[in-house]
Design an enzyme around this catalytic site. Sequence first.
Site, short mmCIF file in Angstrom:
data_model
loop_
_atom_site.label_atom_id
_atom_site.label_comp_id
_atom_site.label_asym_id
_atom_site.label_seq_id
_atom_site.Cartn_x
_atom_site.Cartn_y
_atom_site.Cartn_z
CD GLU A 17 3.08 7.65 -7.35
OE1 GLU A 17 3.72 8.49 -6.69
OE2 GLU A 17 3.22 6.42 -7.21
CE LYS A 70 3.33 13.24 7.42
NZ LYS A 70 3.34 12.08 8.29
N GLY A 94 0.20 9.41 7.02
CA GLY A 94 -0.61 9.51 5.80
C GLY A 94 -1.89 8.69 5.87
NE ARG A 95 0.32 3.06 7.90
CZ ARG A 95 1.58 3.45 7.72
NH1 ARG A 95 1.89 4.20 6.68
NH2 ARG A 95 2.53 3.10 8.56
CG HIS A 114 -23.78 -13.82 -6.76
ND1 HIS A 114 -24.65 -14.82 -7.11
CD2 HIS A 114 -24.40 -13.08 -5.81
CE1 HIS A 114 -25.77 -14.68 -6.41
NE2 HIS A 114 -25.64 -13.63 -5.62
CE LYS A 124 7.20 6.47 -2.12
NZ LYS A 124 7.16 7.43 -1.01
CD GLU A 147 1.79 2.94 3.37
OE1 GLU A 147 1.32 3.92 3.97
OE2 GLU A 147 2.03 2.96 2.15
O1 F6P Z 1 2.87 4.88 -0.02
C1 F6P Z 1 3.78 5.65 0.69
C2 F6P Z 1 3.18 6.94 1.17
O2 F6P Z 1 4.18 7.64 1.83
C3 F6P Z 1 1.96 6.76 2.07
O3 F6P Z 1 2.28 6.43 3.36
C4 F6P Z 1 1.30 8.07 1.90
O4 F6P Z 1 -0.03 8.05 2.35
C5 F6P Z 1 1.43 8.26 0.40
O5 F6P Z 1 2.72 7.74 0.10
C6 F6P Z 1 1.28 9.66 -0.11
O6 F6P Z 1 2.21 10.53 0.47
P1 F6P Z 1 2.02 12.08 0.41
O7 F6P Z 1 0.76 12.43 1.11
O8 F6P Z 1 3.23 12.65 1.07
O9 F6P Z 1 1.93 12.48 -1.05
#
Ligand code: F6P
Length: 544
Positions: A215, A209, A270-271, A387, A507, A356
Amino acid sequence: MTAEPSLTQTAAWKALQSHYDKIADVHLRELFATEADRGTKLSLDVVGLYLDYSKNRLTAETISLLVELAEASGLRERIGAMFSGEKINVTEDRAVLHTALRAPEGSVINVDGENVVPAVHAVLDKMSAFAAKIRGGDWLGYTGKPIKNVVNVGIGGSDLGPAMAYDALKHYSDRNLHFSFVSNIDGTDMAEAIHDLDPEETLFIIASKTFTTQETLTNAHTARLWCLEALKDDAAIAKHFVALSTNAEEVSKFGIDTENMFEFWDWVGGRYSFDSAIGLSLMIAIGGDNFKEMLAGFHEMDTHFRTAPFEQNLPVLMALINLWYNNFFGAETQAVLPYDHYLGKFSMYLQQLDMESNGKRVTLDGTPVDYQTGPIVWGTPGTNGQHAYYQLIHQGRKLIPCDFIGFCQSLNPLGDHHDKLMANFFAQPEALAFGKMAEEVKADGVAEFQISHRTFPGNRPTNTILIDKLTPGALGKLIALYEHKVFTLGTIWRINSFDQWGVELGKVLAKRIVPELSATSEPLLEHDSSTNALITRYRQLKRK
Ligand code: F6P
């Protein structure tokens, strides 16, 4: 102006508290014995989902008191505010409009005076056309070969949704294409994903987003390098990389042509995003028509949530039952147990959606809350969990409310597997509710010293959700059900379910530590003594 009383001081809450004091110890055996038709009376059959909530520690009075709490919390108005595009995400000054992502063409939903629905459908059309090209072998890689592998690179909402839904709908997917989902910054994730792939036949979908997430950007750069090592020309990027983002500027800085960008908007959390452009990998897998069927399922649940009276409103009812255990019985967790192997990632997806969203400790105006908020959500598909950890649910000291989710028709009807699976699906809530008392164990001829060990107290609450078949539409309904359940709870708890400031501190600290780990000369470490010692040890050992 007098301050609003704390939630726990409201009349609706106090009424629930005194009701709890009366019925907390009533056993489900008793509730079923005194109400012959309880099993059908406490059920809902709406939009193709059947919810049996009879095996919960509640009565009709509990439901009406919970509904009064929902009414008193202004839920009806909040639902209206969300659906109409009001900026209810107050800490980020944003509208919350994932429901617009599945609004039918021709709907009107305004944000800042602009109808967002035409843009939603324009992106869906662009995605459909692109997906059709990949699926038809018409989108060629740089060397002229069709794409065979699709790698989605994203994390959190930009990974969990598409990865969960790809697994969930794998039955409907094109098996000539291979999909993987890379999220972890651990190089192993990317290394394993690309291990057997041919760069000439691989498409990377960079899903972020913000397009600034450490990452995802790290993984995307590694993928880019891997591609360029083989294809040796920057021009290849246009054929092997597309972006899903709200941030065109960062996308083009990365080197992806914005022609190859599928847009979404800041009013999509995002979620809550896998039915936006973030679902491109899923759409490539299952095709545009199945994706549309899934959106129609979402929309059906949206309409139900928006219009149904609270007593017959699936997401509201599930939220209220969850609140009953979370806030009155003191349950800390909520297990979600899908009896369908395709839903292997469902609970993981729900963890972000729920934890979240509702893992908050202050109200909308910043006042600390004096009651519990979001539960710990967990679970794995049946029957594997039986199990592993079901022992604790049956006989441990903790109260763990469970949602059981099952399907009447199997997508893989092999012999009698499905009947056996579903027999377990029906047996577990039965065992959890009614247990087996000491005298019943004794009557079985069990040795005296074993009786207490083999006694099941029962009175463990469950919801059972029974659906005809795991279709794209059913998945859409199920996800929307949990989205709105989370929203309902957030509203009653007066928290903002749509920000996530809690992920920021870690972060920031990690960014500060990165150069300390890679510095060639000893860095001056100014953390606490524990962190300093750990970093020092890591630096010593990583060189060996
Ligand atoms: O974990 C924090 C967060 O901002 C989430 O809400 C989001 O889904 C994720 O990181 C990834 O963010 P982006 O889509 O901006 O890379």
